[in-house]
Design a protein around this motif. Structure first.
Motif, mmCIF file in Angstrom:
data_model
loop_
_atom_site.group_PDB
_atom_site.id
_atom_site.type_symbol
_atom_site.label_atom_id
_atom_site.label_comp_id
_atom_site.label_asym_id
_atom_site.label_seq_id
_atom_site.Cartn_x
_atom_site.Cartn_y
_atom_site.Cartn_z
ATOM 1 N N VAL A 49 13.370 -70.157 20.658
ATOM 2 C CA VAL A 49 11.664 -70.101 20.580
ATOM 3 C C VAL A 49 11.253 -69.211 19.488
ATOM 4 N N LEU A 50 11.715 -68.250 19.012
ATOM 5 C CA LEU A 50 11.298 -67.962 17.735
ATOM 6 C C LEU A 50 11.595 -68.420 16.506
ATOM 7 N N GLY A 51 12.784 -69.100 16.573
ATOM 8 C CA GLY A 51 12.812 -69.877 15.423
ATOM 9 C C GLY A 51 11.748 -71.047 15.126
ATOM 10 N N ASP A 52 11.490 -71.717 16.376
ATOM 11 C CA ASP A 52 10.689 -73.001 16.594
ATOM 12 C C ASP A 52 9.205 -72.353 16.173
ATOM 13 N N ILE A 53 8.921 -71.314 16.444
ATOM 14 C CA ILE A 53 7.609 -70.787 16.105
ATOM 15 C C ILE A 53 7.426 -70.584 14.658
ATOM 16 N N VAL A 54 8.392 -69.973 14.076
ATOM 17 C CA VAL A 54 8.372 -69.702 12.490
ATOM 18 C C VAL A 54 8.367 -70.883 12.063
ATOM 19 N N THR A 55 9.168 -71.713 12.302
ATOM 20 C CA THR A 55 9.139 -72.975 11.613
ATOM 21 C C THR A 55 8.093 -74.020 11.564
ATOM 22 N N THR A 56 7.187 -73.842 12.876
ATOM 23 C CA THR A 56 5.962 -74.683 13.073
ATOM 24 C C THR A 56 4.905 -73.844 12.286
ATOM 25 N N ALA A 57 5.044 -72.546 12.024
ATOM 26 C CA ALA A 57 3.909 -72.003 11.304
ATOM 27 C C ALA A 57 4.244 -72.309 9.863
ATOM 28 N N MET A 58 5.349 -72.414 9.482
ATOM 29 C CA MET A 58 5.495 -72.854 7.894
ATOM 30 C C MET A 58 4.933 -74.331 7.841
ATOM 31 N N GLY A 59 5.435 -74.999 8.699
ATOM 32 C CA GLY A 59 4.862 -76.684 8.715
ATOM 33 C C GLY A 59 3.463 -76.387 8.457
ATOM 34 N N ALA A 60 2.814 -75.766 9.497
ATOM 35 C CA ALA A 60 1.184 -75.778 9.569
ATOM 36 C C ALA A 60 0.519 -75.191 8.181
ATOM 37 N N TYR A 61 1.363 -74.472 7.482
ATOM 38 C CA TYR A 61 0.952 -74.123 6.255
ATOM 39 C C TYR A 61 0.470 -75.380 5.177
ATOM 40 N N ILE A 62 1.673 -76.186 5.359
ATOM 41 C CA ILE A 62 1.380 -77.428 4.586
ATOM 42 C C ILE A 62 0.129 -78.127 5.078
ATOM 43 N N VAL A 63 0.022 -78.346 6.135
ATOM 44 C CA VAL A 63 -1.310 -78.805 6.776
ATOM 45 C C VAL A 63 -2.538 -78.136 6.215
ATOM 46 N N TRP A 64 -2.527 -76.946 6.205
ATOM 47 C CA TRP A 64 -3.613 -76.084 5.838
ATOM 48 C C TRP A 64 -4.051 -76.153 4.395
ATOM 49 N N GLU A 65 -3.019 -76.566 3.739
ATOM 50 C CA GLU A 65 -2.912 -76.482 2.222
ATOM 51 C C GLU A 65 -3.435 -77.912 1.843
ATOM 52 N N ALA A 66 -3.365 -79.039 2.753
ATOM 53 C CA ALA A 66 -3.926 -80.234 2.506
ATOM 54 C C ALA A 66 -5.160 -80.277 2.955
ATOM 55 N N ARG A 67 -5.708 -79.467 3.902
ATOM 56 C CA ARG A 67 -6.983 -79.375 4.465
ATOM 57 C C ARG A 67 -7.715 -78.818 3.176
ATOM 58 N N ASN A 68 -7.149 -78.045 2.417
ATOM 59 C CA ASN A 68 -7.972 -77.383 1.348
ATOM 60 C C ASN A 68 -8.061 -78.325 0.136
ATOM 61 N N LEU A 69 -7.017 -79.520 0.075
ATOM 62 C CA LEU A 69 -7.495 -80.386 -0.777
ATOM 63 C C LEU A 69 -8.445 -81.508 -0.512
ATOM 64 N N GLY A 70 -9.060 -81.501 0.554
ATOM 65 C CA GLY A 70 -9.861 -82.379 1.092
ATOM 66 C C GLY A 70 -9.341 -83.667 1.612
ATOM 67 N N LEU A 71 -8.211 -83.788 2.005
ATOM 68 C CA LEU A 71 -7.498 -85.041 2.741
ATOM 69 C C LEU A 71 -8.591 -85.324 4.001
ATOM 70 N N PRO A 72 -8.498 -86.709 4.057
ATOM 71 C CA PRO A 72 -9.533 -87.041 5.200
ATOM 72 C C PRO A 72 -8.972 -86.651 6.633
ATOM 73 N N ARG A 73 -9.688 -86.635 7.660
ATOM 74 C CA ARG A 73 -9.375 -85.974 8.935
ATOM 75 C C ARG A 73 -8.212 -86.647 9.535
ATOM 76 N N TRP A 74 -8.418 -88.011 9.595
ATOM 77 C CA TRP A 74 -7.313 -88.933 9.931
ATOM 78 C C TRP A 74 -5.705 -88.422 9.523
ATOM 79 N N LYS A 75 -5.628 -87.997 8.131
ATOM 80 C CA LYS A 75 -4.548 -87.602 7.622
ATOM 81 C C LYS A 75 -4.415 -86.257 7.824
ATOM 82 N N ILE A 76 -5.134 -85.259 8.100
ATOM 83 C CA ILE A 76 -4.616 -84.005 8.698
ATOM 84 C C ILE A 76 -4.119 -84.295 9.962
ATOM 85 N N TRP A 77 -4.933 -84.994 10.958
ATOM 86 C CA TRP A 77 -4.431 -85.291 12.305
ATOM 87 C C TRP A 77 -3.096 -85.880 12.282
#
Length: 129
Positions: A49-77
């Protein structure tokens, strides 16, 4: 410490941060004898449980940074789908642990970001040695 991440909001800085996070999560260690790279995603994912929550949050950071780059919505999805699929697999005992070794959502997301940057910000391209 000998290793600093850039703090800027320019494409080169964001690319370096995303590459560093992907390296940490997917390829920071090698299994001795087999030479198979693993990262914190596989190791922390072993903690229920906790391990999956932590690694999902770390993976979501990459998506957040990609959003800051201005990637199109379909790529973010698509990137969110990769992280979500990895999180859903991680919930299933044993299957999730095996999936962390085989399904590398963060590497897939890095590939999406690199492809976008190489096309729209060619000055951020780095020649790999």
């Amino acid at each position: 410490m000998g290793f600093e991440l850039p703090t800027g909001t320019d494409p080169v800085s964001i690319r370096k941060r995303i590459e560093a996070m992907e390296m940490l999560l997917e390829r920071s260690f090698k299994i001795p004898g087999v030479n198979y790279p693993i990262g914190l995603d596989s190791l922390i994912g072993l903690v229920p449980v906790l391990g999956d929550i932590v690694t999902t949050a770390m993976g979501a950071y990459i998506v957040w940074e990609a959003r800051n780059l201005g990637l199109p919505r379909w790529k973010i999805w698509r990137m969110m789908g990769n992280v979500g699929f990895d999180a859903v697999l991680g919930v299933v005992p044993l299957v999730g642990d095996a999936a962390d070794f085989l399904f590398r959502s963060n590497t897939r997301n890095l590939r999406i970001v690199k492809k976008h940057l190489d096309k729209h910000h060619p000055s951020s391209r780095v020649i790999d040695s």
